[in-house]
Design an enzyme around this catalytic site. Sequence first.
Site, mmCIF file in Angstrom:
data_model
loop_
_atom_site.group_PDB
_atom_site.id
_atom_site.type_symbol
_atom_site.label_atom_id
_atom_site.label_comp_id
_atom_site.label_asym_id
_atom_site.label_seq_id
_atom_site.Cartn_x
_atom_site.Cartn_y
_atom_site.Cartn_z
ATOM 1 N N GLU A 98 0.810 -1.225 0.000
ATOM 2 C CA GLU A 98 0.000 0.000 0.000
ATOM 3 C C GLU A 98 0.836 1.265 0.000
ATOM 4 O OE1 GLU A 98 -1.106 -2.588 1.593
ATOM 5 O OE2 GLU A 98 -3.094 -2.809 0.753
ATOM 6 N N HIS A 167 -11.040 -4.980 10.222
ATOM 7 C CA HIS A 167 -11.579 -4.751 8.888
ATOM 8 C C HIS A 167 -12.838 -3.908 8.917
ATOM 9 C CE1 HIS A 167 -8.911 -8.018 7.754
ATOM 10 N NE2 HIS A 167 -9.152 -7.751 6.498
#
Lengths: 369, 426
Positions: A98, A167
């Site tokens: 990322e 998450h």
Amino acid sequence: MWGILGRRAVVVDGGFSASCLRSRMRSGLVSARSYAAGSKEMTVRDALNSAIDEEMSADPKVFVMGEEVGQYQGAYKITKGLLEKYGPERVYDTPITEAGFTGIGVGAAYAGLKPVVEFMTFNFSMQAIDHIINSAAKSNYMSAGQINVPIVFRGPNGAAAGVGAQHSQCYAAWYASVPGLKVLAPYSAEDARGLLKAAIRDPDPVVFLENELLYGESFPISEEALDSSFCLPIGKAKIEREGKDVTITTFSKMVGFALKAAEKLAEEGISAEVINLRSIRPLDRATINASVRKTSRLVTVEEGFPQHGVCAEICASVVEESFSYLDAPVERIAGADVPMPYAANLERLALPQVEDIVRAAKRACFRSK
Amino acid sequence: MATSFSATLPLHGSQESRLSLTPIRLAPPSSFLGSTRSLSIPSSRSRLYHAHAARRSPVVGVQEVVKDKKITNSLLITKEEGLELYEDMILGRSFEDMCAQMYYRGKMFGFVHLYNGQEAVSTGFIKLLTQSDSVVSTYRDHVHALSKGVSARAVMSELFGKVTGCCRGQGGSMHMFSKEHNMLGGFAFIGEGIPVATGAAFTSKYKREVLKQDCDDVTVAFFGDGTCNNGQFYECLNMAALYKLPIIFVVENNLWAIGMSHLRSTSDPEIWKKGPAFGMPGVHVDGMDVLKVREVAKEAVTRARRGEGPTLVECETYRFRGHSLADPDELRDAAEKAKYAARDPITALKKYLMENKLANEGELKTIEKKIDELVEEAVEFADASPQPGRSQLLENVFADPKGFGIGPDGRYRCEDPKFTEGTAQV
């Protein structure tokens, strides 16, 4: 062009985003039924896919980058069909890195391209948050306008179903507190299309917070929204339902809950005005305050953590600007102040539900404790 | 063309043919571990590294290459080039010395990181670039900006926080941006500039392959030894090699990250070796010698322009001053400092120019005087410039004037009078 084909190839199920001619023909027959019925519907997934597709075909500088966006057709199938249509030079499957690929996107934006960077969920954006904030958001200011960053960071945000603490966080408040970023949160398919197209065309960095559970939901969509030059303004909220007794402001998935709550309240004689914020930064303070001045009561709803959240900002804004119009204390409904539990019943308790919104609205109307 | 841009990259065999630095030889790690602390690498391990390197990607110690050239008696530079390099290094040195003076007089504030001693790296690389090539740096970026072409006045004013600075006083010492000269920053976080540089190189390739423009711009990313322990560095080495981007990763290894010695913080301190692990050549060069740096830079830049991909260049260099002007610099050995002071790149170039009769004392003195005047003038200009006006505080947050985005007609929405009327759409 897409608008015309879109009419024939509207959603059938689970998002055949119809980028290849054959499937268009196939689904054309099935969708003829819904065409005949008179109202067009589109899932949020298809809306996003069509928005990216149209912007990519209109401007060759737009490209998509992220994990699984190409060959896998998108982790949530949002970028389905784009690799086949535009090739691997414009749809990049990145390694799991990322910080690296977000930085590359920012660097490409510095140099004049228009990347659309996908995060598999915004939780993973924490590994890249340095680039979103320090190299993207602040650059136009630090360079005194020399270097602008026309990049879009998009992906699902907030809680899904049973995915656990790491998450499920909602990042709207974190990103919306940074000057230099625009933060958008669509609800319906029309929001998704219009706001994503506006975001891609925008010369500034935009954080586009989608919601995984909304991807499969269908919404009616107007002809105007299917046009390829359709885009919604950034910084303007939408009044989803007009009312006169209490204002409920919210964004993303909670808009659906607020509308259901408004139905329930209507049965009890309370007319609720539901505002879909659409844009968290810039926040449409004018609309919120005008509505509160009309109704004198505010209930603000969000899914994220309560402390320092979007609701806190809205409450502050209303108290600062419309204090003398308020007839009741402002009500704030947010997710529970805990990391998201896994167990289904606990997860339900940790997120705002329709009953919570109804109760808060009644409290604001002094109909209950 | 699409396939050359995609995932698979052959790591063996074909690498050799692509690197054209000849003679291709494996160099033992040079005396760069010349810091007074010695590191013992078990000799069997170092042989293994070289064997690996041979199989994967050739790595060259440039000292050998340069020595060869000297022996054959052809000079590395012409007189004009020599004077240009000298002038650039003197500019870097004088400017930084002046910054120190101004800081202690209170004209400059905050964090100021000076580049004294490392000028050979900046001059060696940046003087080979064109205006459209990009440079990305760290907080130690004054000299990179100067070498790239940003005027001394603009940099000095920026440091003073004046409106005539290159970023109108909004960036400061650590954030030198110049769109005109493609100086893409100036980043305070170490490692932050590396992905941004990789992205600029990516754009170069994209312009060529997708937009079909004639673009062979390269990007040079400068960063330090401390950055080489940061994850983003490795992520970008991987992607730059994977996509064969026109970028040169330049490590300015000055052995110290503030007070943390490179040897104390790194498991394998030889950074050039990390290039071949990702499929790109790794080169080590003496960063105190501008001519050696320039030779390596020429090859790396040519490689990148030809589309052969990235190169990792480790420059052994040293900063004569502390990490920043606030750093007491107590941890570094005086003997080490003296050793490197004796290898001052400016003195070395001066000696080379005079010994090879490329310039005489008089010409060099003229350059020094000219630069002195330039820097003095920059200070006067900065001093005389006004501070930014109050309204500048809220400007430039967005490129879009009020942050409301672009409408379907392609113009800014805030310019549309209807946009501000009324409230939301129902």
